[in-house]
Design a protein around this motif. Structure first.
Motif, short mmCIF file in Angstrom:
data_model
loop_
_atom_site.label_atom_id
_atom_site.label_comp_id
_atom_site.label_asym_id
_atom_site.label_seq_id
_atom_site.Cartn_x
_atom_site.Cartn_y
_atom_site.Cartn_z
N VAL A 38 0.87 -1.18 0.00
CA VAL A 38 0.00 0.00 0.00
C VAL A 38 0.90 1.23 0.00
O VAL A 38 1.81 1.35 0.82
CB VAL A 38 -0.93 0.01 1.22
CG1 VAL A 38 -1.84 1.25 1.18
CG2 VAL A 38 -1.77 -1.26 1.27
N LEU A 39 0.64 2.14 -0.95
CA LEU A 39 1.46 3.34 -1.12
C LEU A 39 0.79 4.55 -0.50
O LEU A 39 -0.43 4.67 -0.47
CB LEU A 39 1.71 3.61 -2.61
CG LEU A 39 2.24 2.45 -3.46
CD1 LEU A 39 2.47 2.94 -4.89
CD2 LEU A 39 3.51 1.89 -2.86
N GLU A 40 1.63 5.48 -0.07
CA GLU A 40 1.15 6.76 0.44
C GLU A 40 1.27 7.79 -0.69
O GLU A 40 2.32 7.91 -1.31
CB GLU A 40 2.01 7.14 1.65
CG GLU A 40 1.60 8.43 2.31
CD GLU A 40 2.55 9.55 1.95
OE1 GLU A 40 2.04 10.66 1.68
OE2 GLU A 40 3.77 9.33 1.93
N ALA A 341 -3.11 15.29 -3.11
CA ALA A 341 -2.44 14.37 -4.03
C ALA A 341 -3.43 13.31 -4.51
O ALA A 341 -4.24 12.81 -3.72
CB ALA A 341 -1.26 13.69 -3.33
N LEU A 342 -3.36 12.96 -5.80
CA LEU A 342 -4.18 11.87 -6.31
C LEU A 342 -3.78 10.57 -5.62
O LEU A 342 -2.66 10.41 -5.12
CB LEU A 342 -4.05 11.75 -7.82
CG LEU A 342 -4.47 12.98 -8.64
CD1 LEU A 342 -4.50 12.63 -10.13
CD2 LEU A 342 -5.82 13.52 -8.21
N VAL A 343 -4.69 9.62 -5.62
CA VAL A 343 -4.60 8.48 -4.73
C VAL A 343 -3.42 7.55 -4.99
O VAL A 343 -2.86 6.96 -4.06
CB VAL A 343 -5.93 7.68 -4.78
CG1 VAL A 343 -6.11 7.02 -6.14
CG2 VAL A 343 -6.00 6.65 -3.67
N HIS A 344 -2.99 7.41 -6.26
CA HIS A 344 -2.04 6.35 -6.59
C HIS A 344 -1.31 6.74 -7.87
O HIS A 344 -1.87 7.42 -8.74
CB HIS A 344 -2.81 5.03 -6.81
CG HIS A 344 -1.96 3.81 -6.87
ND1 HIS A 344 -1.37 3.38 -8.04
CD2 HIS A 344 -1.61 2.90 -5.92
CE1 HIS A 344 -0.69 2.27 -7.80
NE2 HIS A 344 -0.81 1.96 -6.53
N PRO A 345 -0.06 6.32 -8.04
CA PRO A 345 0.67 6.68 -9.27
C PRO A 345 0.00 6.17 -10.54
O PRO A 345 0.10 6.83 -11.59
CB PRO A 345 2.06 6.06 -9.06
CG PRO A 345 1.91 5.10 -7.94
CD PRO A 345 0.81 5.60 -7.09
N GLY A 377 5.44 13.03 -6.17
CA GLY A 377 4.11 12.71 -5.68
C GLY A 377 3.05 12.87 -6.75
O GLY A 377 3.32 13.27 -7.89
N ASN A 378 1.80 12.58 -6.39
CA ASN A 378 0.71 12.52 -7.37
C ASN A 378 -0.08 13.83 -7.43
O ASN A 378 -1.31 13.84 -7.29
CB ASN A 378 -0.22 11.35 -7.02
CG ASN A 378 0.53 10.04 -6.89
OD1 ASN A 378 1.48 9.79 -7.63
ND2 ASN A 378 0.11 9.21 -5.95
N PHE A 379 0.61 14.94 -7.64
CA PHE A 379 -0.02 16.25 -7.64
C PHE A 379 -0.30 16.72 -9.07
O PHE A 379 0.58 16.66 -9.94
CB PHE A 379 0.87 17.27 -6.94
CG PHE A 379 1.04 17.00 -5.47
CD1 PHE A 379 0.12 17.49 -4.56
CD2 PHE A 379 2.12 16.26 -5.00
CE1 PHE A 379 0.26 17.24 -3.20
CE2 PHE A 379 2.27 16.02 -3.65
CZ PHE A 379 1.34 16.50 -2.75
N VAL A 380 -1.53 17.19 -9.29
CA VAL A 380 -1.94 17.73 -10.60
C VAL A 380 -2.55 19.11 -10.36
O VAL A 380 -3.43 19.27 -9.50
CB VAL A 380 -2.97 16.81 -11.29
CG1 VAL A 380 -3.43 17.42 -12.61
CG2 VAL A 380 -2.38 15.43 -11.53
#
Length: 520
Positions: A38-40, A341-345, A377-380
């Motif tokens: 599980v990723l953060e 951040a979006l949930v997952h890569p 990170g998963n930022f848009v």
């Protein structure tokens, strides 16, 4: 370059290193011992291992739930007794709302302020259904002197609940509340991206006094041979409630068909927000900004297609883009953050692919990539495309991120055609001060839910669900009670019974003298 999130991110205290299943009142590993990472979302670092459920694990959970339904007290409790336990669940959730929000924000990337609201809504879901089952009355139909007919509601059995990752704890409560309130037992399969907050349910339920075996939880993936698919296919699970994307819903529909299971599915959306020239533009811009960028844009009811009448189109686009640029992107734990951040890569890559596609299909007026200062990170960045044609993929396909397409229209008929020009039909938002137009448009738009001059504010008594590719069935209020119960008609004859005589001599009778048998 060093990832700054590794030093600036917030890591909650007392995080578990491993999450197990919860079956028949005990935390257990998978039968085969398998786990998954599980990723953060801020750093994409692995922060725990979760047990990976498969066919054998689902079978263990279903058998526990089936046994609790057949032998335990839960389905046989009077409504008031179940209601007291549900209210205790709500009390516990409320007392831990900040801890729940902290874990939810860390696990899903949601801004902490929005995660806190979702935790409090989870408590309200349990309170709502706790009150509803006590207040509800079933139908009675009387034929004076001849017959009384009444409806007897009965829990169905083991309910399979499959929940998404965008607001996991709240959406789990939205299914758990009515399923438990009506006396069913459950097996919950939470989303594999976000299992952390779901792991708190066992402790909450134990403290509230829920009987052993009534609630069971199996973590894992949805594919064939894994937890989700195994739950759908299990012959002892007569009900499946699923929230997720439309293609998965189609697969579930097919796999549930051999057992003729009851299905409730809230699926994808590409909802229109229609802004007419006479609308209050200040209110429309504020609401449509919130409607697509809150929850990181990972919202099924997001108004991700904004249709604007040409008289105000240029002004709207200019003001909308300027406000979108001011939306604060930040670390999820920061109370000032509006988009985290979006949930997952994997999901991040999907959303970014649509951003790049949009640059070829429309005019980019805001965002269009990573926000400044967030190279990891998963930022848009909140992204706005104008002049988007209805044939564009960013107009037609669900992106499920902070990306919006704006399209002009001239007439009411054109607006309606554009609004209905997708396979989806979950929600619609209409902005106009013309009451006749608003109601006519609401009646004609292909959407399960319509908001007039409002953002997404719901009354829990109303039906929730979509049409077309956006869903099957409705939940909310008594619709949820209907889904989680069988309705049995009981007929009681009063006075003399007039039965037709077959095979023996009898006085001639007219049809009107007989209790009319249903010919179906």
């Amino acid at each position: 370059m060093t990832d700054p999130s590794l030093t600036t991110r917030h890591v909650p205290a007392d995080l578990p290193e491993r999450i197990q299943h919860y079956i028949d009142g005990e935390f257990v590993d998978s039968v085969d011992g398998d786990t998954f990472d599980v990723l953060e979302p801020v750093s994409n670092e692995v922060y725990l291992q979760a047990a990976s459920g498969k066919v054998a694990d689902i079978h263990r959970a279903v058998q526990a739930a089936k046994r609790a339904f057949a032998e335990g007290p839960w389905p046989r409790m009077i409504a008031r007794e179940r209601s007291r336990i549900l209210h205790r669940i709500a009390d516990i959730v409320e007392s831990r709302d900040r801890r729940l929000a902290e874990l939810e924000s860390f696990d899903s990337g949601l801004p902490i302020s929005q995660a806190l609201g979702q935790a409090r809504r989870a408590a309200e879901n349990f309170r709502f259904f706790a009150d509803l089952i006590v207040a509800q009355s079933d139908d009675t139909f009387k034929v004076p002197g001849r017959q009384i007919n009444y409806v007897n509601r009965k829990p169905i059995g083991v309910a399979g609940l499959i929940t998404p990752w965008n607001t996991p704890f709240m959406l789990e409560s939205w299914k758990l509340g009515p399923a438990l309130a009506t006396g069913n037992t459950v097996v919950l399969k939470p989303a594999e991206f976000t299992p952390l907050s779901a792991s708190l349910w066992p402790g909450i339920f134990e403290e509230a006094g829920l009987p052993v075996g009534v609630f069971n939880l199996v973590n894992g993936f949805g594919e064939e041979g894994y937890a989700g698919d195994s739950l759908v296919r299990h012959p002892d699970v007569p009900l499946i409630s699923f929230t997720g994307e439309s293609r998965t819903g189609q697969i579930i529909f097919g796999n549930a068909a051999p057992h003729l299971k009851g299905l409730s599915m809230e699926l994808g959306g590409k909802s229109p927000a229609v802004v007419f020239a006479d609308a209050d533009l200040d209110a429309a811009i504020d609401a449509t900004i919130f409607g697509v960028f809150s929850l990181n844009g990972e919202r099924c009811t997001a108004g991700s297609r904004i249709l604007v009448q040409r008289e105000v189109y240029d002004e709207f686009v200019e003001r909308y883009a300027a406000q979108a640029k001011r939306v604060k992107v930040g670390y999820p734990h920061d109370p000032a953050t509006e988009v985290g951040a979006l949930v997952h890569p994997e999901h991040f890559e999907k959303v970014m692919s649509y951003v790049e596609l949009g640059k070829t299909e429309g005019r980019l007026v805001a965002g269009g990539g990573r926000p400044e200062g967030f190279e990891f990170g998963n930022f848009v960045a909140p992204t706005v495309f104008a002049d988007v044609p209805p044939t564009a993929r960013i107009f037609q396909e669900e992106i499920f991120g902070p990306v919006v397409a704006i399209t002009p229209f001239d007439t009411d008929d054109e607006a309606l055609a554009l609004a209905n020009d997708t396979k989806y039909g979950l929600a619609a938002y209409i902005w106009t001060n013309d009451l006749k137009r608003a109601h006519n448009f609401a009646q004609a738009v292909e959407a399960g839910m319509v908001w007039l001059n409002s953002n997404n504010v719901r009354d829990l008594r109303t039906p929730f669900g979509g049409v077309k590719a956006s869903g099957l069935g409705h939940e909310g209020g008594y619709r949820s009670i209907d889904f989680y119960t069988d309705q049995q008609a009981v007929h009681i004859t009063l006075g003399k019974v007039h039965n037709p005589s077959f095979g023996k001599a009898a006085p001639a009778e007219t049809a009107t003298d007989l209790d009319d048998p249903d010919p179906r």
